[in-house]
Design an enzyme around this catalytic site. Sequence first.
Site, PDB file in Angstrom:
ATOM      1  CB  SER B  51      15.917  -3.016 -33.470  1.00  0.00           C
ATOM      2  OG  SER B  51      16.054  -3.935 -32.418  1.00  0.00           O
ATOM      3  NE  ARG B 296      19.400  -5.854 -41.374  1.00  0.00           N
ATOM      4  CZ  ARG B 296      20.209  -6.874 -41.701  1.00  0.00           C
ATOM      5  NH1 ARG B 296      19.699  -7.985 -42.189  1.00  0.00           N
ATOM      6  NH2 ARG B 296      21.504  -6.761 -41.553  1.00  0.00           N
ATOM      7  CB  THR B 332      20.623  -3.285 -28.725  1.00  0.00           C
ATOM      8  OG1 THR B 332      19.611  -3.351 -29.729  1.00  0.00           O
ATOM      9  CG2 THR B 332      21.330  -1.953 -28.808  1.00  0.00           C
ATOM     10  CB  CYS B 480      10.443 -11.119 -50.791  1.00  0.00           C
ATOM     11  SG  CYS B 480      10.823  -9.366 -50.989  1.00  0.00           S
ATOM     12  CB  CYS B 503      15.546  -4.697 -52.276  1.00  0.00           C
ATOM     13  SG  CYS B 503      16.584  -5.549 -51.084  1.00  0.00           S
ATOM     14  CB  CYS B 506      14.858  -7.843 -44.848  1.00  0.00           C
ATOM     15  SG  CYS B 506      14.164  -9.101 -45.938  1.00  0.00           S
ATOM     16  CB  CYS B 509      15.641 -13.360 -50.928  1.00  0.00           C
ATOM     17  SG  CYS B 509      16.737 -11.943 -51.028  1.00  0.00           S
TER      18      CYS B 509
END
Lengths: 248, 534
Positions: B51, B296, B332, B480, B503, B506, B509
């Site tokens: 974040s 993410r 958050t 990606c 990977c 996130c 895809c």
Amino acid sequence: MKILVGIKRVVDYNVRVRVLPDGSGVDIDGVKMSINPFDEIALEEALRIKEAGKAAEVIVISCGTDECQQQLRTALAMGADRAIQVKTGSALQPLSTAQALLRVIEREQPGLVILGKQAIDDDNSQTGQMLAALWNRPQATFASKLVFEGEKLTVTREVDAGLETIEVDLPAVVTVDLRLNEPRFVKLPDIMKAKRKPLDVIPLEELGASLASNLDITRYAAPPLRQKGIRVENAAQLVQELKNRGLL
Amino acid sequence: MSEREIMQYDVIIVGAGPAGLTCAIRLKQIKPELNVAIIEKAAEVGAHIVSGAVIEPAPLDELLPGWRENPPPICVPVAKDELWYLTPTGRYRLPTPPQQNNHGNFIVSLGAMCAWLAPKAEALGVDIFPGYAASALHHTGDGAVGGVVIGDMGIDRAGVPKDTFTQGIEIHAPVTVIAEGCRGHLSKQLINQFKLDQHSDPQNYGIGLKELWRVKAGKSVPGLAQHTLGWPLDSSIYGGSFIYHLDKDRIALGFVVGLDYKDPEFSPFEAFQQMKHHPMIRNLLEGGEILSTGARAIVEGGYQALPVTEMPGAILIGDAAGLLNVPKIKGTHQAMRSGMLAAEHLAATAVASSAGFDARLRNSPVVKELHKVRNIRPAFYRGLWRGFVAAAIETVTAGKLPRTLKLHADYSALKKLAGYSPPDRHWVERNLPPRDRLASVYYAATEHDEEQPIHLQILQPDICITRCSEEYDHPCTRFCPAGVYEMVEDSNGKRLQINSANCVHCKTCDIKDPYQIINWVTPEGGSGPNYQNL
């Protein structure tokens, strides 16, 4: 027979280790810590020996600050029966660790001590050898196979030339290599059970082991950056380039 | 296979992010006798969290009064806000929109903050199990959610158990709290199964990419929170950057792109790297070093896309429900508030029950906050400038205008190659690290045992080499951020190679694939990135 397994809390092998800008150490702020992978293999082997009915108890021991209790709990969840923390204020050097282990061995009288061949943080590969010398018992280092025969232990060692098989009398110190086994996954309910297993804390001073450090660490530095590669047109040029660098 | 072992809890929470941890802490504060567990797929709490993050501290004040005396490891009060509009080489200072006024807020590493919250939850008696993935749902006889199934470990690529095979257990509880974050794979299943989104618009998403740098001494101004719009994006793409100045010469910078972009050739990763080469940012970074990288998906649909957040035996909270406030660029506080609300709801009855949670959430400040800003994000569908005007109107009227813009699904926005030509974005040659996505993934420290089944399921693999080749030219190889998807050509012809070990979880895809044939499922517990201070 009791088996004593030494484990060390180290920076996880997946972490990209970074030297602090002032060269005073390695940045472990927010970094994942784990059981030293070789020690995990040592523990797995001890558990398998116990499961085969050749040992009655597996004790895990770690020398360090209270944070290493996290790794001791993981070891208990894997299946160790109880844990001992030799409580220190800072990281120990191999000789001090060997001395601390020796004092605990005198109390616990294990029939076998299994350690990782080295810790992946400082890569010293000294504690096991030093312990065997201090304890005046046989050592079998870099083990890739253990077979019990009566009071003796046959150990296959990974050496530069290949494999070497030796036989040692018990009690002995064994340090283990990567190919010995593949450690098990911890089952979730075992984490809960591990919370109730005994974890004794012994202050280092109480053991009478010396903390005297015989190594001075002067500076940490990252290895030099790799130079950019060049593309050669043909074999002749490759030979020439290697010659230019004094490599041929 | 033998019958699975079962553990029983009063409440089981999936995901040790800000929503899940807050929910657990609040539950134990209200009702210490409850047995509460959190399942977390990352090897450590915080290791899958990425974040910005500038956070509003009010929910933290409410949850843990006195936290300011003992703050999380990275926690710098915002001293100054700046918003810049970038051109390829210049910049213009824009007024900071009121939603982005960060006076009184803190720049934190959300990953480090979660790692700081976890022991507080454990001290209250919460069982946290990092390194275990909730791979499936357990249903009771009447079809309600009855808990989760932990994934099996030690299975090889072909699905055959290895020597180390360890069967996952089931965790049963009257209520399962889904706090997986954006596009969680269990959330996705539940939303489909219980048709939770049948009365809401399709969810909208963005992708956020982030890097943590240590810059040359003196370059960072602790507490400065900078945002940029404009270059390297053209005005048809919604997105921008953040540059947060931390302590110890560290800078957290990142780039967020709305996944409703149309250009099939567009690469969010490349756009982020381009942004770093704007003179304003390049000057900050030159001579520094990367400490950590991550990516993410971000949930952006807000009010219109909010699904029903309760179903028999389970509730959705935080970004799993989609509570992020886009104009504030913050989620958050919403995650934490929904976590507390969920705890209060679940503790109110003798046996925890999901019934009534959705109404409670909708009547709370959490959803009211989303309602107020509901038209801002979709206003940018028609480009940056129209979006600005509309956003200004919505802001001035505080969302009281009697209209609600509709959302459309991100994957449907992608244009086919034929007839689409991207605008010239004036991108430059790059020289700041990382060179490419593989170099970037290195700093995410992602790790998957390569001998496990591929956790990115392609439901109709033939589409990749037939229709997709022609229509979109494999956008998966570009959207990606970790280089998971690669088209390779060998003696057997062209095929899609999935480098699943790269990977970073996130979920882009799963969202952006135009045919919706990529299904992200959880790999073996403990796999995935090992983010440090993201």
